[in-house]
Design an enzyme around this catalytic site. Structure first.
Site, PDB file in Angstrom:
ATOM      1  N   GLU A 145       3.423  -0.077  -4.603  1.00 47.36           N
ATOM      2  CA  GLU A 145       4.063   0.252  -3.334  1.00 47.36           C
ATOM      3  C   GLU A 145       5.541  -0.128  -3.315  1.00 47.36           C
ATOM      4  OE1 GLU A 145       2.071   0.534   0.669  1.00 47.36           O
ATOM      5  OE2 GLU A 145       2.771  -1.554   0.691  1.00 47.36           O
ATOM      6  N   LYS A 153       7.994  -1.180  -0.978  1.00 47.64           N
ATOM      7  CA  LYS A 153       7.944  -1.798   0.350  1.00 47.64           C
ATOM      8  C   LYS A 153       9.074  -2.810   0.446  1.00 47.64           C
ATOM      9  CE  LYS A 153       4.729  -4.535   3.201  1.00 47.64           C
ATOM     10  NZ  LYS A 153       3.374  -5.147   3.217  1.00 47.64           N
ATOM     11  N   LYS A 169       3.185   6.434   3.387  1.00 46.92           N
ATOM     12  CA  LYS A 169       2.671   5.247   4.082  1.00 46.92           C
ATOM     13  C   LYS A 169       3.394   5.086   5.420  1.00 46.92           C
ATOM     14  CE  LYS A 169       0.245   1.274   3.874  1.00 46.92           C
ATOM     15  NZ  LYS A 169       0.687   0.179   2.997  1.00 46.92           N
ATOM     16  N   GLU A 222      -7.931   4.465   6.219  1.00 52.52           N
ATOM     17  CA  GLU A 222      -7.933   2.999   6.150  1.00 52.52           C
ATOM     18  C   GLU A 222      -8.791   2.388   7.253  1.00 52.52           C
ATOM     19  OE1 GLU A 222      -4.145   0.801   5.511  1.00 52.52           O
ATOM     20  OE2 GLU A 222      -4.574  -0.042   7.490  1.00 52.52           O
ATOM     21  N   ASN A 232      -8.461  -2.286   4.257  1.00 54.00           N
ATOM     22  CA  ASN A 232      -7.266  -3.117   4.348  1.00 54.00           C
ATOM     23  C   ASN A 232      -7.680  -4.569   4.544  1.00 54.00           C
ATOM     24  OD1 ASN A 232      -4.726  -4.194   4.688  1.00 54.00           O
ATOM     25  ND2 ASN A 232      -4.058  -2.678   6.187  1.00 54.00           N
ATOM     26  N   GLU A 257      -6.762  -2.629  -0.231  1.00 57.55           N
ATOM     27  CA  GLU A 257      -5.345  -2.706   0.130  1.00 57.55           C
ATOM     28  C   GLU A 257      -4.977  -4.104   0.624  1.00 57.55           C
ATOM     29  OE1 GLU A 257      -4.452   0.321   3.070  1.00 57.55           O
ATOM     30  OE2 GLU A 257      -6.334   1.308   2.594  1.00 57.55           O
ATOM     31  N   SER A 258      -3.819  -4.581   0.202  1.00 58.07           N
ATOM     32  CA  SER A 258      -3.174  -5.791   0.730  1.00 58.07           C
ATOM     33  C   SER A 258      -3.759  -7.077   0.143  1.00 58.07           C
ATOM     34  CB  SER A 258      -3.252  -5.862   2.263  1.00 58.07           C
ATOM     35  OG  SER A 258      -2.689  -4.720   2.852  1.00 58.07           O
TER      36      SER A 258
END
Length: 262
Positions: free
Chosen positions: A57, A59, A120, A169, A189, A219-220
């Site tokens: 990502e 970000k 995103k 998500e 997530n 995710e994350s």
């Protein structure tokens, strides 16, 4: 921390209406029609064929941590991710909270990025789907916590009509009903979008409730190769990672080192 998700969505509604004033929907639709003959690379296919499944990502900022890499350049980092083994990319396009923009995807494509790119953002209006297709995205993120099931179904249908895949998500068990709509990818997530508390156990806990045939994405909060290996054993094929790489001096090289540990 206060529940920031409602604040983000409220701001996004205002922002989208402002976009429509600058470029009316009919004009945007005409711009997209011109490029519909060009297909976008499939992110679900890329993840299923990848040994790592890493969605790297781009970000630069987050609401909870502020600037992560303010100097990060879309001309450099996404291409470096591709060169160092990413299966796909995720590029933040929300400006106010994440320091992103649609132009970052255009720049990445212009610099030579060929692998799938996830748009995103907090998608709440079909107008944003046309924006995603126009800038060169392969897939869009739909967040269950932001949408009714009817809105999610409608947005997914429009996305597919535009040749975009959908990463749906979810975070809590009550949101797993959204998976019945059979999105291209089912994301869990690990970060609660209201409190921003992160717990990787969320993916392990919810994985068994997702459809067996679903392409699952965690995710994350991912930074340990061992955890990624365990998630793969639990059925996940995609691993969305941003901060872990963006905090390093050279994100692409950090990605390569992580993949080597896998």
């Amino acid at each position: 921390m206060k529940d920031i998700l409602q604040e983000i969505v409220a701001h996004k509604r205002v922002e989208v209406e402002q976009f429509k004033q600058v470029v009316p929907p009919s004009q945007l639709h005409r711009q997209v029609e011109v490029i519909l003959d060009f297909s976008a690379p499939s992110i679900s296919k890329a993840l299923c064929e990848s040994d790592s499944g890493i969605i790297a990502e781009f970000k630069r900022k987050s609401p909870s941590k502020g600037w992560i890499k303010e100097e990060g350049k879309a001309e450099e980092i996404p291409l470096s991710y591709q060169q160092h083994g990413a299966a796909a990319l995720s590029i933040l396009t929300d400006e106010h909270y994440f320091g992103g923009c649609d132009e970052f995807i255009r720049i990445a494509r212009y610099q030579g990025v060929k692998i799938p790119i996830l748009y995103k953002n907090f998608v709440i209006d079909e107008y944003q789907l046309f924006q995603a297709r126009l800038c060169g995205a392969s897939a869009v993120l739909l967040i269950a916590a932001c949408l009714t099931k009817a809105d999610c179904r409608s947005l997914q249908q429009t996305a597919h009509e535009l040749g975009l895949e959908v990463l749906l998500e979810m975070h809590a068990q009550e949101e797993l009903e959204y998976a019945e709509q059979e999105p291209d990818l089912c994301g869990i997530n690990n970060r609660h979008l209201g409190s921003f508390v992160t717990d990787v156990e969320t993916s392990f806990r919810l994985a068994e409730y997702l459809p067996k045939e679903a392409v699952k994405v965690s995710e994350s909060g991912l930074s340990d190769p061992l955890i990624v290996k365990q998630l793969r054993s639990a059925g996940f094929r995609g691993f969305l990672m941003g901060e872990h790489f963006m905090k390093s001096t050279h994100p692409g090289e950090a990605l390569q080192a992580f993949i080597q540990q896998l």
